[in-house]
Design a protein around this motif. Structure first.
Motif, short mmCIF file in Angstrom:
data_model
loop_
_atom_site.label_atom_id
_atom_site.label_comp_id
_atom_site.label_asym_id
_atom_site.label_seq_id
_atom_site.Cartn_x
_atom_site.Cartn_y
_atom_site.Cartn_z
N SER A 33 7.32 1.11 6.80
CA SER A 33 7.46 2.33 6.00
C SER A 33 8.51 3.21 6.67
O SER A 33 8.61 3.25 7.90
N ARG A 34 9.29 3.92 5.87
CA ARG A 34 10.33 4.78 6.44
C ARG A 34 9.76 6.00 7.15
O ARG A 34 10.51 6.71 7.82
N SER A 35 8.48 6.26 7.00
CA SER A 35 7.84 7.38 7.69
C SER A 35 6.59 6.92 8.44
O SER A 35 5.63 7.66 8.57
N ALA A 36 6.59 5.67 8.92
CA ALA A 36 5.40 5.12 9.55
C ALA A 36 5.05 5.85 10.84
O ALA A 36 3.88 6.16 11.09
N SER B 287 0.86 -1.18 0.00
CA SER B 287 0.00 0.00 0.00
C SER B 287 0.90 1.23 0.00
O SER B 287 2.12 1.14 0.17
N ASP B 288 0.28 2.40 -0.20
CA ASP B 288 1.07 3.62 -0.07
C ASP B 288 1.37 3.87 1.40
O ASP B 288 0.85 3.19 2.29
N SER B 289 2.22 4.84 1.67
CA SER B 289 2.71 5.04 3.03
C SER B 289 2.02 6.19 3.76
O SER B 289 2.45 6.55 4.84
N SER B 290 0.97 6.77 3.18
CA SER B 290 0.38 7.93 3.85
C SER B 290 -1.13 7.93 3.81
O SER B 290 -1.79 8.03 4.85
N LEU C 125 2.16 -4.90 6.43
CA LEU C 125 1.54 -3.81 5.67
C LEU C 125 2.67 -2.87 5.27
O LEU C 125 3.13 -2.05 6.06
N ALA C 126 3.15 -2.99 4.02
CA ALA C 126 4.38 -2.32 3.60
C ALA C 126 4.07 -1.24 2.57
O ALA C 126 3.06 -1.27 1.86
#
Length: 970
Positions: free
Chosen positions: A314-317, A279-282, A396-397
């Motif tokens: 995610s790098r901004s989770a 999925s997207d990260s935002s 969930l990546a």
């Protein structure tokens, strides 16, 4: 005038979205600065031409397809940073975390050094194209991305706003901008632009259905109404996306979708496998995270869920979840009430006996998106350790395209396991037109072909879920690594930086001197865009920095009078006249003026501390800077300096490693707070080096990889987009005068256009195949003229007439009816004579000038004389009074009438279709034209209510009239 030009996404398989809206007067609006998973800078070449003429920018969704190129434009095109940008608060916050994740995950986001046809054409040395095609440009840092998004002006829903134009844009007179909820993503926007007679609705990627986190689109006001709200009804133009235009809606809606996801997850977890959900990260990840968190929270007694872990990679989770916790008012009302109720229950429970614990975790979150069962992962090393742990798990990546995020790393680890499952949450584009398909496109092709067979699993409600076998198919893809430069590549890169530094210095110096040629050219190009002789091929020349660098040396001697325009009066000697007869409007029609801009803020000009140093302090500063002169941009360092710098970096890394090893318990505790579910990842600390990350210039190295796919595949549509039924039902209700379809494939666009033509023609009563509504299906770069077919004139009201007007308020508008006589406007000299003590002779002259017939002086587009509406003479007042009729202004909703009648004790209920029955004897019907029909029986005037006689019929009519503005004609 209103034209629309799609720059990306029209009738293509690309998901990117870019459009240019041009209004009357040369006003240009950029809606979205999207990119796709290729991150190809050539897709922005068409946008580059328009940057010098843009008035402002609108951002719609916090997705790569809508704002992926925003930071790139701010970084490499200085002119773009001067354009005002507008978006909602969630789009600003989540968009920033999304781009931080993008630039930290893939080297391709930095893009390559330009070779031809871009901002630095002709400025690089004569090396081969292959030598420059792999060199990466300077990517924006996290601080720069934060600064870019901080300058975006946040807007709220349903709040009209008058935007501010850029310095090189025509004035935005009368333009009103309003944002409405679009669903699909948190803060997603439907833009309504009102400019003169043009009412434009830009609705790309919206979702009418309500979800767990996101509310539905605001077409009906968000209150479950049956009519489109007034601002979004009957626009002059509707710009809508055709994505999912041929997709049927899911039977069962949102609950069936969520249950299908959980059934697929349970099926793989029961076998001890790993489930990957890209999925997207935002934006869309919030909906997936909410469904999984709620399922694990309610499934405490389910052994399948209890013995498994859930990770969000995610790098901004962490930053995304923090923003989601502060954006509760932008979410659906149901989730707001749910968290408010849980907060009250949690508070009461703490007062009595403390919160209930399940597996050591509180059963109720203390605040929204305070994830207790989903553990965040922000680094590849943490993800590798989580994948190596035994036991079933759900990941969930980030990156739904599987091209740059952590989902790609997870797929490489689980692809060979037949017990594992990959759930695709969005449809991918077909791979038939793609030269180098992404992993998501390859997996989607496997699902469509079904070569290895289909596995049918039993769902929780007794139905069946479908999963596709991988069948050991070999999938090839490219892996991109960031590597340091060699000597030849470093020379190319250093010369490129030197050229950029020289270019910026020349532009800054010419701006401070007040003779910036790019500013003059920008003025000419922006004015020519509103004239009849506008040339679209030269609209972006002020932005093209290479052109600006070339023009800097030959501006005074090579530019022709046609290129200079009206600026020839300042730039050429001996020129004292300029013919403006061919310029009806714009800057070429007035005398030129060069504004000398000063740098400062509200407290005054900026102060340079170096201008106030003493002589001895200047000498110390000069001696300190002498050693750094060799390392300026564009100059090579000495060999021993580079060796010393590398040795120093190695020594610092050794010291940091020793410090981290001595950190002990404090270091492991901090990592465990954001690491594994059990909090025991003590060896995965911040001291672990990231081999692919290093400072300085770099290049991209492509490695062809392959994987064997044995895992199963499943599809659950979590895209949150409109479907075929919602498009076909809603577009005729919106009733646009012109419909423009963008943002979909060619098949989807053509099919939806055919359906809309039939539906809109049936609504207009024209079944002969000649619809009155124009439906446009543009391709990329095609200019669509969707101007409204009306003529408007400006009329000035006299002071005596304004004093007698009696305004009435209807909703948020003030209306009035008037009757007047059309006259010619007095000249300035006549007005001054009439206000002063004019002589009798002057009064006679003025009366003679007013006798000129209005038809001879009132001209369309005249800037000298305007028509004036004045009081009707007494001799004509009686005749005009008999012709005037009473007007009823407003729109009555039967649902509001039902609520009003219920508050005063009447019983009101809907009977049939569009009929409201009050007290059983008064029927109120609303026709399709908006006319209200009230029918009553003989009992309607003698009905008893609480022992008091009530005139039901007259009370209903009185209530209806109170909701309308009754304007007397006389």
């Amino acid at each position: 005038m209103f034209t629309l030009t799609p720059l990306l996404g029209a009738q293509t398989n690309s998901s990117a979205s870019q459009s240019i809206i041009e209004l009357d007067g040369g006003v240009k609006i950029l809606v979205d600065a999207g990119w796709d998973e290729k991150l190809d800078v050539s897709q922005l070449s068409e946008l580059e031409r328009h940057l010098s003429t843009l008035s402002f920018v609108l951002l719609t969704h916090a997705r790569i397809s809508h704002l992926g190129a925003f930071a790139h434009l701010c970084k490499h095109y200085p002119l773009f940073s001067q354009i005002p940008v507008y978006a909602t608060t969630p789009v600003i916050s989540l968009g920033r975390t999304l781009l931080e994740d993008l630039y930290a995950s893939t080297p391709l986001a930095a893009t390559f050094l330009p070779s031809t046809g871009s901002a630095t054409e002709g400025t690089l040395p004569s090396f081969s194209k292959e030598a420059r095609s792999s060199l990466l440009m300077q990517a924006p840092t996290t601080e720069e991305i934060t600064r870019y998004f901080q300058r975006i002006t946040p807007l709220k829903y349903s709040q009209p706003h008058q935007p501010v134009a850029s310095d090189f844009s025509p004035p935005l007179e009368g333009l009103v901008l309003t944002a409405y909820n679009a669903g699909h993503t948190l803060g997603g926007t439907i833009w309504h632009i009102q400019h003169g007679m043009e009412s434009i609705i830009y609705a790309v990627d919206w979702n009418q259905a309500r979800e767990n986190v996101m509310g539905g689109a605001a077409w009906f006001g968000g209150f479950g109404g049956s009519e489109v709200i007034e601002p979004l009804r009957k626009p002059t133009a509707l710009v809508c996306s055709s994505k999912n235009g041929n997709s049927a809606p899911l039977v069962g809606g949102r609950k069936k979708r969520d249950q299908s996801l959980l059934d697929n997850v349970r099926s793989s977890l029961a076998k001890g496998g790993t489930v990957l959900v890209p999925s997207d990260s935002s934006a869309r990840v919030l909906e997936l995270a909410f469904v999984l968190e709620k399922a694990w929270q309610e499934g405490a007694n389910d052994p399948t869920l209890k013995n498994s872990r859930v990770y969000m990679a995610s790098r901004s989770a962490v930053a995304t979840m923090k923003h989601a916790q502060s954006l509760l008012e932008w979410m659906d009302e149901s989730i707001v009430r749910e968290f408010e109720g849980e907060e009250e229950n949690t508070t009461k429970t703490h007062k009595r006996a403390g919160s209930k614990q399940i597996n050591g975790v509180s059963s109720k979150p203390s605040k929204p998106f305070d994830l207790r069962h989903i553990k965040t992962i922000e680094r590849p090393r943490q993800l590798e350790k989580a994948l190596k742990k035994s036991g079933p798990k759900v990941i969930l990546a980030s990156d739904s395209a599987l091209s740059w995020g952590l989902a790609k790393l997870a797929l490489e680890e689980i692809a060979q396991g037949p017990e594992n499952l990959v759930i695709l949450a969005e449809k991918s584009n077909s791979t038939s037109e793609a030269e180098n398909p992404t992993l998501a496109q390859s997996l989607w092709q496997v699902m469509e072909n079904k070569e290895a067979g289909v596995a049918l699993e039993t769902s929780s409600d007794g139905g069946q879920i479908e999963q596709i076998h991988g069948g050991g198919k070999l999938i090839e893809y490219y892996d991109v690594r960031r590597m340091p430069l060699d000597d030849n590549e470093s020379q190319v890169y250093q010369q490129y930086l030197a050229t950029q530094h020289q270019l910026q210095s020349s532009l800054i110096s010419r701006t401070e001197a007040g003779t910036d040629e790019t500013e003059i050219i920008a003025d000419d190009s922006s004015s020519s865009s509103s004239s009849e002789d506008s040339d679209d091929e030269h609209q972006g020349r002020a932005l093209n920095v290479s052109a600006a660098l070339g023009h800097a040396g030959r501006a005074k001697r090579d530019l022709s009078e046609k290129d200079l325009g009206v600026s020839v009066l300042l730039r050429k000697k001996g020129v004292y006249d300029f013919d403006v007869r061919h310029y009806k409007r714009g800057r070429n029609a007035i005398f030129p003026y060069i504004h000398h801009r000063r740098r400062g803020d509200e407290f005054g000009e900026y102060i340079k501390p170096e201008d106030y140093l003493r002589a001895e302090e200047k000498e110390e500063a000069d001696s300190a800077n002498a050693g750094e002169a060799e390392h300026r941009v564009g100059q090579k360092r000495k060999w021993h300096d580079g060796a010393d710098a590398k040795n120093e970096m190695r020594e610092n890394k050794r010291q940091q490693t020793k410090k981290s090893e001595r950190g002990g318990e404090k270091q492991s505790t901090r990592v465990a707070s954001s690491g594994d579910a059990d909090g025991n990842i003590s060896d995965d600390s911040d001291a672990d080096p990231e081999p692919e990350r290093f400072e300085g210039p770099a290049k991209a190295v492509f490695d062809r990889q392959s994987m064997t796919l044995n895992a199963r595949l499943a599809f659950v549509d979590f895209s949150g987009l409109h479907d075929q039924r919602s498009l076909q039902n809603l577009i005729p209700v919106i009733d646009p005068r012109k419909l423009i379809l963008v943002g979909g494939s060619k098949e989807e666009t053509q099919a939806l256009a055919l359906d809309c033509k039939t539906l809109l023609a049936a609504k207009e009563g024209d079944m002969g195949g000649n619809p009155t509504v124009d439906v446009f299906t543009p391709v990329i770069g095609q200019v669509i003229d969707a101007s409204v077919d009306t003529n408007a004139w400006t009329v000035k009201l006299s002071r005596d007439l304004v004093k007698r007007l009696q305004w009435q308020n209807v909703l948020n508008m003030a209306v009035v009816t008037l009757t007047g006589e059309l006259k010619a406007e007095e000249s300035a000299s006549e007005q001054s004579n009439s206000m002063g003590n004019a002589s009798k002779k002057q009064k006679l002259l003025r009366s003679d000038s007013q006798e000129t017939p209005a038809s001879t002086v009132v001209q369309k587009g005249s800037s000298e004389i305007r028509p004036v509406l004045d009081l009707v003479p007494a001799s004509m007042a009686a005749a005009t009074r008999s012709l005037a009729q009473t007007l009823h202004v407003g729109d009555l909703r039967l649902a509001d009438l039902r609520r009003l009648m219920g508050t005063v004790g009447y019983t009101a209920e809907f009977r049939g279709e569009g009929t409201l029955l009050i007290n059983g004897n008064v029927a109120v019907r609303k026709l399709g034209t908006g006319k209200i029909v009230v029918e009553g029986s003989a009992l309607s005037t003698t009905t008893m209510r609480a022992g008091v006689p009530a005139n039901t019929f007259y009370d209903v009519k009185r209530t209806i009239y109170e909701g309308l503005a009754v304007i007397a004609g006389g």
